[in-house]
Write an enzyme that holds these catalytic residues in place. Structure first.
Site: not given
Length: 326
Positions: A120, A167, A199, A223, A227
């Protein structure tokens, strides 16, 4: 001297849920001075810029900001606003509430998301026709800062489990840097934590969310995972968030502008009202924040409820019920 609160409703249902949260704050009669700013798609159409300079300055100079949502101009609005308040941490609680139909009623999570860099950072380019790149930025300073905040948040709020999402098996240099920085902070402060590949963590959050408490994440992972957690507890209409800086902060619901229901008066105000409760805590009004949360939880449990939670109540009816229970 009363605190000054910047109020930026933005687009879509932001113009419905932010007034609802203001109604709740005004009912507390704490003497706040509210100053409204404009931003979003409609402002871009009328003024040629999604975030006017005076709105940016309003957020930068206020004691705290309550923001609703932005539509297509979200990146042009919320990212600069987070910069305006000096935000380095995005705090997103996700918990299930009694009486609300949820996939995992045992869920009680808090995502502490790095808020300044990662993908971002906005460093994108087209290096050849049909070939584009995105640069991921991870620094030791920002990583240490979010780690310190995450560990301290967990300690202050009674969470025993801290998990660091990453990751590093693929992004060895950048997430390797992130993990090294977290380890340095943990060693210096005597903090314990677990690591999880982001993941795999997504799967484990669905299967056993009760095994997790505070999850410290790089920007994009926070983010996405927050969600996912919204789906465990009943939807985005229940998730508040805080964008925290050293002295200033901005508070917003995790949901977007929801153009499909905007203007119908049925948007769930809970996430925005709970964001206002986080704003109260930021300003030191802990008792008032607890009162607001109790009122929201009572309404969620007993009704009325908006259609996203299986009810048929309007935004105003739910807001009125929350105010009555304050």
């Amino acid at each position: 001297m009363s605190e000054e609160i910047a109020v930026i409703p933005g687009d879509g249902i932001g113009r419905e849920v932010v007034p609802a949260a203001l109604e709740v704050l005004e009912a507390l009669d704490l003497g706040f001075e509210f100053r409204e700013g404009v931003a979003g798609d409609r402002v871009l159409e009328s003024r040629g810029e999604a975030l006017p300079e005076e709105t940016y300055d309003l957020a930068a100079e206020a004691d705290a900001t309550l923001f609703g949502a932005a539509g297509e101009t979200a990146a042009d609005v919320i990212l600069p606003l987070r910069e305006a308040v000096g935000s380095f941490a995005n705090v997103r609680p996700a918990r299930a509430y009694p009486g609300v139909d949820s996939v995992r009623p045992e869920t009680d999570l808090v995502f502490v998301r790095e808020n300044t860099e990662g993908v971002y950072a906005g460093i994108e380019s087209e290096i050849a026709d049909g070939v584009t790149t995105l640069t991921r930025v991870i620094t030791d300073s920002a990583s240490r800062k979010i780690a310190e905040f995450g560990f301290e948040y967990a300690e202050a709020n009674g969470y025993d489990d801290v998990t660091v999402a990453h990751k590093a098996n693929v992004m060895r240099t950048t997430d390797g840097q992130f993990l090294d920085s977290v380890a340095t902070v943990a060693e210096a402060g005597g903090y314990e934590y677990d690591e999880a590949l982001m993941d795999a963590l997504a799967m484990h959050l669905v299967l056993r969310p009760e095994s997790y408490g505070v999850i410290v994440c790089p920007n994009l992972a926070g983010d996405v995972l927050s969600d996912l957690a919204a789906g465990l507890v009943g939807g985005l209409g229940l998730l508040p968030s805080a964008n925290v800086g050293e002295d200033n902060a901005l508070f917003e619901p995790v949901h977007g502008s929801a153009p499909d229901i905007a203007g119908e008066g049925i948007a769930n105000p809970a996430a925005t009202v709970l964001s206002a409760a986080m704003l109260l805590e930021h300003l030191g009004y802990d008792a008032a924040a607890a009162t607001v949360r109790d009122a929201v939880e009572t309404v969620l449990a007993e009704g009325p409820r908006t259609p996203d939670l299986g009810g048929d109540a309007s935004t105003s009816a739910v807001t009125e019920a929350i105010v009555e229970r304050l």
